[in-house]
Each structure stands twice: as C-alpha cells, then as structure tokens.
Design an enzyme around this catalytic site. Structure first.
Site, PDB file in Angstrom:
ATOM      1  N   ALA A 101       0.855  -1.190   0.000  1.00  0.00           N
ATOM      2  CA  ALA A 101       0.000   0.000   0.000  1.00  0.00           C
ATOM      3  C   ALA A 101       0.888   1.237   0.000  1.00  0.00           C
ATOM      4  CB  ALA A 101      -0.883   0.028   1.244  1.00  0.00           C
ATOM      5  N   LYS A 102       0.332   2.376  -0.242  1.00  0.00           N
ATOM      6  CA  LYS A 102       1.047   3.648  -0.080  1.00  0.00           C
ATOM      7  C   LYS A 102       0.018   4.727   0.163  1.00  0.00           C
ATOM      8  CE  LYS A 102       5.432   4.894  -0.336  1.00  0.00           C
ATOM      9  NZ  LYS A 102       6.567   4.044   0.047  1.00  0.00           N
TER      10      LYS A 102
END
Ligand code: NAD
Length: 411
Positions: A101-102
């Site tokens: 994720a980011k």
C-alpha cells in the site's frame, strides 16, 4: 514517467518470464482498494485549507497492506499507486506476510507550522482510519514524514480503537518502535552489497563508493560501509551539492557536520562538486539514495563510470536508462531488493508490538541479514538461470508469490 508507468513497464517482462495468465495480470496490475479524501485543516491564522490525500492498497493477498505515507506537493494518484505496487513486490520478495500500500497528501510540509502538520496528520488519519488497522493496513514513514508523524497517527487511531501500537511502524522507540529501524534501510543496502561483492568479485574492502543523498538511507549507509565493511566512501551529495575525496571521506566527521544542517559541500575534508559532477566520478559502487528518476537516458546512463548501480532510493533508474546500463554491462541491484531493509524491520516492529516483547538491536540486525540475504540469493539464482537482469528476476519472484497467494484464496 509516472510511478505507475514505471511499475507497469517492469511488470510485463517479469510476467512473460513466468508465463502469468492474463486474468492474473489484470488482478496484479490493478489496485485492490483506492481511497481519496479531502482533508480540511484549520491553519494557524484561522483559515481552513483543504488538502487531498490518498491511501491506495494495491494487493493484500499475502497479508495486511503495508507502505509509507508521504507529504509532498507532487504526491498524486499515479505516484501513490506506482509506489503501492512496488510495495506489493517488495514485501513478497522479502517473503514478509504483508501486501502493498502507499499513502500521500498533496502538500508542501515546509509551508506548514508544526501544529498545522499535526492537525493535518490527525484529520487525514480520521478520514482513512476505516481502512487502517494492525490486520488491515499499516502505514510507515516516507518522504517528509517521520517517527513523530507516526506517533500522531498512532494516537489518533488509538483514541477510537483502543491502544494499537501495531497500526503504524517507524514509531519512536518509546512508543513501541523497534531498535534498529532508523538505520535498517541503509543496513539492508550494505548486506546486499556484501553478498554481491562476494559473488561477483568486487571486494567491498577499500572499494570506492559514491552515494547520492546523505539523509536516512545515504547517511546510515555511508557510516556502516566505512565502519563495518572498510569501504572508502569517496563522494556524497545532498540537495545543495556534493563533496569528493579520492582517499575516502571522514564519514563520522561529515555526519556531525550535516547534523548541524550544513550542506555537505561546505565540509573542509574534501573538494566541493556540483550535483551533476557526482555522476561522472569513477567508482566501483554508485548508490543513488535520494530521489526517483535521477539516472536517465538523456542525463547520465551512457556515461556513468561505475561497476554496479545499487538502488538505495525508490525508482532512481528510468526504464530506458535501465536498458542502456544493461547494454553497457553495468548491473543494477533493484530498489525493492536493495532498499527493503526498512520494510523488513517494520515487519519486526509490527511482530514485536503483537508479541508485546522487545527484541535486542543485535537480534534485529541478525534477522534482517538473514531475510535480505535469502531474498538476494533467490534473485541472483533466477537471474543466472534465466539469463535476465536482476530487476526482472526480482519482479518475477515477487509476482509468482503474490499470484500463488491469489490462487490459493480462490482467485
Ligand atoms: P531523506 O529525506 O532522509 O534524505 C534524502 C537526501 O537526499 C537528503 O540528503 C537530501 O538533501 C538529498 N537530496 C534531495 N534532493 C537531492 C538532489 N536533487 N540531489 C542530491 N541529493 C538530494 O530521505 P531518505 O529516507 O534517505 O530516502 C531517500 C530515498 O530512499 C527515497 O527515494 C525514499 O523513497 C527511499 N527509501 C527510503 C527508505 C527509508 O527507510 N528511509 C526505505 C526505502 C526507500
């Protein structure tokens, strides 16, 4: 090229290498969940300013999503998606029980006061809290965020969910952070270089290293390479310029100088150079450890004078530059292998929080060395076996693992 485009260009070659089915390509190139939020923040002068924030969960087949949050004026959907994708490959390559994720907020944090930064962080956390959690998605620091920002996220999340240290990593040690997390990325880069040095006959001892960037990654790497590997770090740079000394820089002295927020080029123990000059220095190891997109066809790929490029930063080599380096016989140790020490020790931090037990610094380092060395060996072996670049081999291993998890879950 956007982060998304770079991630896609790396994907094709690796997917072909392992003969990935077309439906699986679609699953693995699209994000699992994207959240975009508007974040109203009360500024110190009483106005309300609204910022846009993102949390993109690329894939969670192997475990909770994991990845940093950055505050930057250029942080947009495509950049965050590209970085989230790379996190999926990085966690899979290290064989950590995480997906990728980011997050990001489009903001220039230098223009905010500390209180504005805290209010922004708390409001952003409220907006995305529904998709976070120790078993859902665990943020960490990234560009312009740090242990203090993680402490605010922990506090905001815990105020509703109960004390939840495992919801973020990269926290201050006094709030459940891990010993060794600070230096982990630089340390991981060094362990990979040690393995490569042995395999390919470029002994680190007395070898010449040039590092772009003297922050968390570059600074710790320079310190560790000189203290633990007896390498000669002959040039480093920061945003203002660089410094070179063919005999090797006095890194402890330079670190003390930089700690006073003074440009490395003003250090008396070497000759000041421009940021562009850094790329023409003859060396054994060249480590870009500052920004993405710095090794390009137009600027320097045809003229770099090094034996190996080690990607400390995320995405420092553009895909066209990558091909030029391959043709020139200069190997590139890819970012999501070389700089995976940070997320690996983040995993140990999360595990320590869940165990409610603190590991020693030595145990953290030993585990990191074992994990990153195992990943490196798998990449080296596949690259040799298939006659492909290290980046293609690393991506293929990661894809294979994520695809297997998807299939086992019935997809
Ligand atoms: P940092 O902010 O601590 O340091 C960045 C350094 O780069 C500073 O010395 C800065 O002056 C320098 N710099 C900035 N612009 C420059 C320019 N134009 N020319 C030369 N130097 C320049 O950041 P960091 O945490 O060390 O991260 C560096 C890179 O490594 C980023 O790409 C980041 O995404 C990646 N990375 C960091 C970690 C981590 O744990 N910190 C983990 C994985 C990847």
């Amino acid at each position: 090229m956007s982060g998304k485009a770079i991630a896609e260009s790396q994907f094709g070659r690796a997917a072909d290498l392992i003969g990935l089915e077309s439906y699986m390509r679609r699953i693995l190139t699209s994000p699992f969940r994207e959240v975009q939020v508007e974040v109203p923040v009360r500024m110190d002068d009483g106005r309300i300013e609204v910022f846009t924030g993102y949390r993109i969960q690329h894939n969670g087949a192997r475990g909770p999503c994991k990845g940093g949050i950055r505050y930057h004026p250029d942080a947009d959907h495509d950049e965050v998606l590209g970085l989230a994708t790379i996190m999926t490959w990085k966690t899979a390559l290290m064989d950590l029980p995480f997906g990728g994720a980011k997050g990001g907020v489009t903001v220039d944090p230098r223009k905010l006061s500390r209180l504005e930064l805290e209010r922004l962080t708390r409001r952003f956390t409220q907006r995305i809290a529904i998709v976070l959690g120790p078993y859902r998605d665990i943020p960490a620091p990234d560009v312009n965020t740090n242990a203090q920002v993680m402490a605010w996220i922990l506090d905001e999340y815990s105020s509703r969910q109960g004390y939840s240290p495992a919801v973020v990593t990269g926290k201050p040690v006094s709030l459940g952070g891990s010993l060794g997390r600070d230096e982990a990325t630089g340390r991981g880069v060094m362990y990979v270089m040690m393995e490569y040095a042995r395999d390919f006959g470029i002994p680190l001892k007395r070898s010449r290293v040039v590092i772009q960037g003297f922050g968390n990654v570059g600074g710790h790497l320079a310190r560790l390479l000189t203290a633990e590997a007896e390498a000669a770090v002959i040039a480093v740079s920061d945003v203002h310029g660089g410094i070179v000394n063919p005999q090797g820089l006095d890194i402890p002295g330079l670190l003390a100088h930089a700690a006073q927020r003074r440009p490395v080029s003003e250090w008396p123990g070497g000759t000041a150079i421009s940021n562009d000059d850094l790329w023409s220095i003859t060396c054994d190891w060249l480590v870009p450890a500052a920004l993405g997109g710095v090794i390009t066809r137009e600027k320097n790929a045809k003229s770099l004078d090094c034996k190996v490029v080690v990607e400390g930063a995320n995405g420092p080599t553009t895909p066209t530059a990558d091909r030029i380096l391959e043709e020139r016989g200069i190997p590139v140790i890819p970012d999501f292998l070389a700089n995976a020490g940070g997320v690996t020790v983040s995993y140990y931090e999360w595990a320590q929080n869940l165990q409610q037990y603190r590991w020693t610094h030595q145990k953290v380092n030993d585990e990191l060395r074992a994990t990153i060395t195992t990943a490196y060996a798998a990449v080296r072996d596949l690259a040799r076996q298939k006659g492909v670049a290290l980046r293609t081999a690393a991506t293929a291993i990661a894809l294979q693992r994520v695809a297997e998890a998807e299939r086992l879950r019935g997809n």
